[in-house]
Design a protein around this motif. Structure first.
Motif, PDB file in Angstrom:
ATOM      1  N   GLY A  56       9.792  62.164  69.650  1.00 31.75           N
ATOM      2  CA  GLY A  56      10.942  63.029  69.440  1.00 31.75           C
ATOM      3  C   GLY A  56      11.738  62.688  68.207  1.00 31.75           C
ATOM      4  N   CYS A  57      11.064  62.317  67.120  1.00 30.11           N
ATOM      5  CA  CYS A  57      11.758  61.950  65.883  1.00 30.11           C
ATOM      6  C   CYS A  57      11.088  62.649  64.704  1.00 30.11           C
ATOM      7  CB  CYS A  57      11.742  60.435  65.670  1.00 30.11           C
ATOM      8  SG  CYS A  57      10.089  59.741  65.420  1.00 30.11           S
ATOM      9  N   ALA A  58      11.674  62.482  63.526  1.00 33.90           N
ATOM     10  CA  ALA A  58      11.097  63.070  62.318  1.00 33.90           C
ATOM     11  C   ALA A  58       9.841  62.306  61.909  1.00 33.90           C
ATOM     12  CB  ALA A  58      12.119  63.039  61.190  1.00 33.90           C
ATOM     13  N   VAL A  59       8.951  62.992  61.191  1.00 33.05           N
ATOM     14  CA  VAL A  59       7.693  62.372  60.765  1.00 33.05           C
ATOM     15  C   VAL A  59       7.954  61.140  59.907  1.00 33.05           C
ATOM     16  CG1 VAL A  59       5.575  62.720  59.449  1.00 33.05           C
ATOM     17  CG2 VAL A  59       6.436  64.551  60.911  1.00 33.05           C
ATOM     18  N   TRP A  60       8.975  61.237  59.024  1.00 33.32           N
ATOM     19  CA  TRP A  60       9.242  60.117  58.128  1.00 33.32           C
ATOM     20  C   TRP A  60       9.861  58.907  58.830  1.00 33.32           C
ATOM     21  CZ3 TRP A  60      11.250  65.039  57.609  1.00 33.32           C
ATOM     22  CH2 TRP A  60      12.547  65.233  58.071  1.00 33.32           C
ATOM     23  N   ASN A  61      10.195  59.054  60.127  1.00 29.59           N
ATOM     24  CA  ASN A  61      10.710  57.911  60.895  1.00 29.59           C
ATOM     25  C   ASN A  61       9.612  57.151  61.630  1.00 29.59           C
ATOM     26  OD1 ASN A  61      13.379  58.266  60.174  1.00 29.59           O
ATOM     27  ND2 ASN A  61      13.857  59.592  61.906  1.00 29.59           N
ATOM     28  N   ILE A  62       8.373  57.603  61.471  1.00 31.93           N
ATOM     29  CA  ILE A  62       7.232  56.910  62.085  1.00 31.93           C
ATOM     30  C   ILE A  62       6.803  55.747  61.211  1.00 31.93           C
ATOM     31  CG2 ILE A  62       4.809  57.141  62.767  1.00 31.93           C
ATOM     32  CD1 ILE A  62       6.767  58.465  64.687  1.00 31.93           C
ATOM     33  N   GLY A  63       6.614  54.598  61.851  1.00 27.26           N
ATOM     34  CA  GLY A  63       6.163  53.410  61.134  1.00 27.26           C
ATOM     35  C   GLY A  63       5.355  52.524  62.049  1.00 27.26           C
ATOM     36  N   PRO A  64       4.883  51.366  61.549  1.00 29.45           N
ATOM     37  CA  PRO A  64       4.022  50.502  62.362  1.00 29.45           C
ATOM     38  C   PRO A  64       4.819  49.587  63.273  1.00 29.45           C
ATOM     39  CG  PRO A  64       4.243  49.571  60.172  1.00 29.45           C
ATOM     40  CD  PRO A  64       5.012  50.863  60.154  1.00 29.45           C
ATOM     41  N   CYS A  65       4.314  49.383  64.487  1.00 27.36           N
ATOM     42  CA  CYS A  65       4.873  48.384  65.393  1.00 27.36           C
ATOM     43  C   CYS A  65       4.713  47.010  64.756  1.00 27.36           C
ATOM     44  CB  CYS A  65       4.142  48.430  66.739  1.00 27.36           C
ATOM     45  SG  CYS A  65       4.457  47.005  67.811  1.00 27.36           S
ATOM     46  N   ALA A  66       5.761  46.195  64.804  1.00 20.40           N
ATOM     47  CA  ALA A  66       5.703  44.869  64.193  1.00 20.40           C
ATOM     48  C   ALA A  66       4.730  43.942  64.909  1.00 20.40           C
ATOM     49  CB  ALA A  66       7.095  44.242  64.198  1.00 20.40           C
ATOM     50  N   GLY A  67       4.363  44.297  66.136  1.00 24.55           N
ATOM     51  CA  GLY A  67       3.457  43.434  66.879  1.00 24.55           C
ATOM     52  C   GLY A  67       2.000  43.813  66.762  1.00 24.55           C
ATOM     53  N   CYS A  68       1.716  45.131  66.928  1.00 22.72           N
ATOM     54  CA  CYS A  68       0.309  45.547  66.962  1.00 22.72           C
ATOM     55  C   CYS A  68      -0.057  46.576  65.898  1.00 22.72           C
ATOM     56  CB  CYS A  68      -0.026  46.102  68.348  1.00 22.72           C
ATOM     57  SG  CYS A  68       0.874  47.604  68.759  1.00 22.72           S
ATOM     58  N   GLY A  69       0.935  47.107  65.197  1.00 18.04           N
ATOM     59  CA  GLY A  69       0.642  48.060  64.131  1.00 18.04           C
ATOM     60  C   GLY A  69       0.510  49.498  64.583  1.00 18.04           C
ATOM     61  N   ALA A  70       0.674  49.794  65.884  1.00 16.97           N
ATOM     62  CA  ALA A  70       0.553  51.161  66.376  1.00 16.97           C
ATOM     63  C   ALA A  70       1.725  52.006  65.851  1.00 16.97           C
ATOM     64  CB  ALA A  70       0.556  51.168  67.900  1.00 16.97           C
ATOM     65  N   PRO A  71       1.518  53.307  65.640  1.00 19.60           N
ATOM     66  CA  PRO A  71       2.607  54.154  65.160  1.00 19.60           C
ATOM     67  C   PRO A  71       3.701  54.301  66.218  1.00 19.60           C
ATOM     68  CG  PRO A  71       0.673  55.483  65.689  1.00 19.60           C
ATOM     69  CD  PRO A  71       0.246  54.050  65.764  1.00 19.60           C
ATOM     70  N   ILE A  72       4.939  54.033  65.818  1.00 21.99           N
ATOM     71  CA  ILE A  72       6.086  54.126  66.717  1.00 21.99           C
ATOM     72  C   ILE A  72       7.257  54.744  65.961  1.00 21.99           C
ATOM     73  CG2 ILE A  72       5.411  52.104  68.078  1.00 21.99           C
ATOM     74  CD1 ILE A  72       7.635  50.557  66.589  1.00 21.99           C
ATOM     75  N   HIS A  73       8.332  55.063  66.697  1.00 21.90           N
ATOM     76  CA  HIS A  73       9.586  55.490  66.072  1.00 21.90           C
ATOM     77  C   HIS A  73      10.224  54.239  65.481  1.00 21.90           C
ATOM     78  CE1 HIS A  73      13.826  57.449  66.649  1.00 21.90           C
ATOM     79  NE2 HIS A  73      13.511  57.252  65.380  1.00 21.90           N
ATOM     80  N   ARG A  74       9.950  53.959  64.204  1.00 19.23           N
ATOM     81  CA  ARG A  74      10.315  52.686  63.577  1.00 19.23           C
ATOM     82  C   ARG A  74      11.620  52.772  62.774  1.00 19.23           C
ATOM     83  NH1 ARG A  74       7.524  48.001  61.627  1.00 19.23           N
ATOM     84  NH2 ARG A  74       9.189  46.610  60.948  1.00 19.23           N
ATOM     85  N   TYR A  75      11.935  53.947  62.244  1.00 19.59           N
ATOM     86  CA  TYR A  75      13.071  54.076  61.341  1.00 19.59           C
ATOM     87  C   TYR A  75      14.052  55.138  61.829  1.00 19.59           C
ATOM     88  CZ  TYR A  75       9.411  51.860  58.607  1.00 19.59           C
ATOM     89  OH  TYR A  75       8.392  51.035  58.191  1.00 19.59           O
TER      90      TYR A  75
END
Length: 428
Positions: free
Chosen positions: A386-405
């Motif tokens: 439920g976020c903008a595409v540009w707010n997707i980034g890697p999980c610091a633990g496993c690298g999976a795409p998450i709401h990072r920003y």
């Protein structure tokens, strides 16, 4: 203003603004008159004007001439005030039909999901009665369908009796002015007819269920600062109704709450205000939100049977001359017990912290992660979180795409945070 009452037993006038109530020869008089209505004669105290003239203006507003004495705190001063009791209310035929339909709906929802439900359940000694007792894997929940007026003291007494017998009390009402609100776990629903309640029609909980919201108060935050309006740079944590959450949460249905409360997916919470510990909100919340709240704020406080009451505050006495004039409904210091709207959309339990606890976002990874995802995978992740595409980034633990920003972002996925939390507990 009327600053006294007439004692029908002793046949005396009681002056509420005097420390001795106008009767120094009766040292126990205060304790007698502040007894709950259920423990004394309802007609013990009478409106002074009604006593003198046989009528008072409160009777034009469906109030009785009989009085209750309560403590009221305003501007840091706690005084004794007199409140007109309502005319005794007997449930109308419509209220009785709604009450029956709601009991049947609760029992039907429990039965449909494999839970045990007992209508008009009573304890062995007959002292505890629940409209519907729902028994699940986690809890025994005693539901009370309340469509007729009820006093706060009755709600507290019955809820405490249920809790003492290992039953979680839960009240459901159609009124946002019901005295039960915030005095026990509760849920408010729409004012449906008994036929609609009995039908398969969806019945949503409009108030009484909340979700945890937390955010760093920065200029880019989607929420304004609840303290000063502009960004303060601190961490805010509060409980909101589903429609006011960011991202918005779906409403919980009554049938769903019946099941999830017994299975332990939703739990009751008692949240004191950070600014005023005497102001308490009660609500049903998702268990994971309860756990996150405890990790931020700390363990729950002790329960207090005197919620929202200034029972222990020192009384102030102005020692005014006795005035028998009844001014029911006027804006005076006399508390006339209007049924004010108790269920509001305001946030509950706001807590603010100068710094964000590191345990909420610090997840050590074996190495710096970078996001390895196609544009389509980014869009799918954005839709999921439920976020903008540009707010997707890697999980610091496993690298999976998450709401990072951005607002509401996390440093790591839930699985990594749980794994690290588990290691920390073992290390400690």
């Amino acid at each position: 203003m009327a600053n006294g009452v007439f004692h029908t037993g002793y046949r005396i006038r009681i002056e509420l603004t005097h420390p001795d109530l106008g009767h120094p020869d009766r040292p126990d008089l205060l304790e007698e008159i502040i007894q709950p209505i259920g423990k004394r004669d309802r007609e013990l105290l009478q409106c002074l004007e009604h006593h003198e003239r046989g009528v008072c203006q409160a009777e034009d507003h469906d109030r009785s001439p009989w009085m209750a004495i309560r403590r009221r705190t305003m501007g840091g001063r706690t005084t004794l005030v007199a409140a007109h009791l309502p005319v005794r209310h007997r449930p109308t035929a419509e209220e009785s039909d709604k009450h029956k339909a709601m009991k049947e709906r609760i029992a039907r929802a429990a039965d449909r999901h494999g839970l045990s439900a007992e209508i008009e359940s009573r304890s062995g000694d007959g002292r505890i009665r629940n409209d519907v007792l729902v028994i699940g894997a986690a809890e025994r929940v005693g539901w009370e369908a309340q469509y007729a007026p009820i006093t706060a003291s009755t709600v507290r007494r019955r809820s405490q009796a249920a809790a003492d017998n290992g039953i979680v009390p839960s009240w459901v009402t159609n009124s946002d002015r019901a005295a039960l609100i915030d005095r026990a776990p509760w849920a408010r629903v729409d004012d449906f007819s008994w036929r609609e309640i009995a039908s398969p029609k969806a019945m949503l909980v409009r108030a009484g269920v909340r979700h945890l919201q937390r955010w760093k108060c920065t200029p880019s935050s989607e929420r304004p600062c609840p303290l000063i309006g502009s960004a303060c740079g601190r961490l805010h944590v509060q409980w909101d109704l589903p429609a006011l959450c960011i991202p918005r949460q779906p409403h919980t249905g009554v049938d769903q709450l019946v099941v999830t409360s017994a299975d332990g997916e939703y739990v009751p919470m008692r949240i004191p205000s950070q600014g005023n510990p005497r102001s308490v909100s009660r609500m049903w919340v998702p268990t994971e939100d309860r756990d996150e709240w405890r990790s931020i704020v700390g363990p729950d406080g002790e329960d207090d049977a005197q919620d929202n009451e200034a029972a222990d505050a020192e009384l102030t006495f102005a020692e005014e001359p006795l005035d028998s004039t009844c001014r029911y409904g006027e804006d005076t210091r006399v508390f006339n017990d209007h049924r004010l709207r108790r269920a509001t959309a305001d946030a509950a339990g706001l807590h603010t912290f100068d710094e964000v606890p590191k345990r909420l976002f610090k997840v050590p990874g074996p190495k710096a992660q970078r996001l390895d995802a196609t544009p389509r995978q980014r869009h799918e992740a954005a839709a999921l979180f439920g976020c903008a595409v540009w707010n997707i980034g890697p999980c610091a633990g496993c690298g999976a795409p998450i709401h990072r920003y951005g607002h509401g972002a996390g440093h790591a996925c839930r699985a990594c945070r749980s794994r690290v939390a588990g290691r920390r507990e073992i290390a400690e």
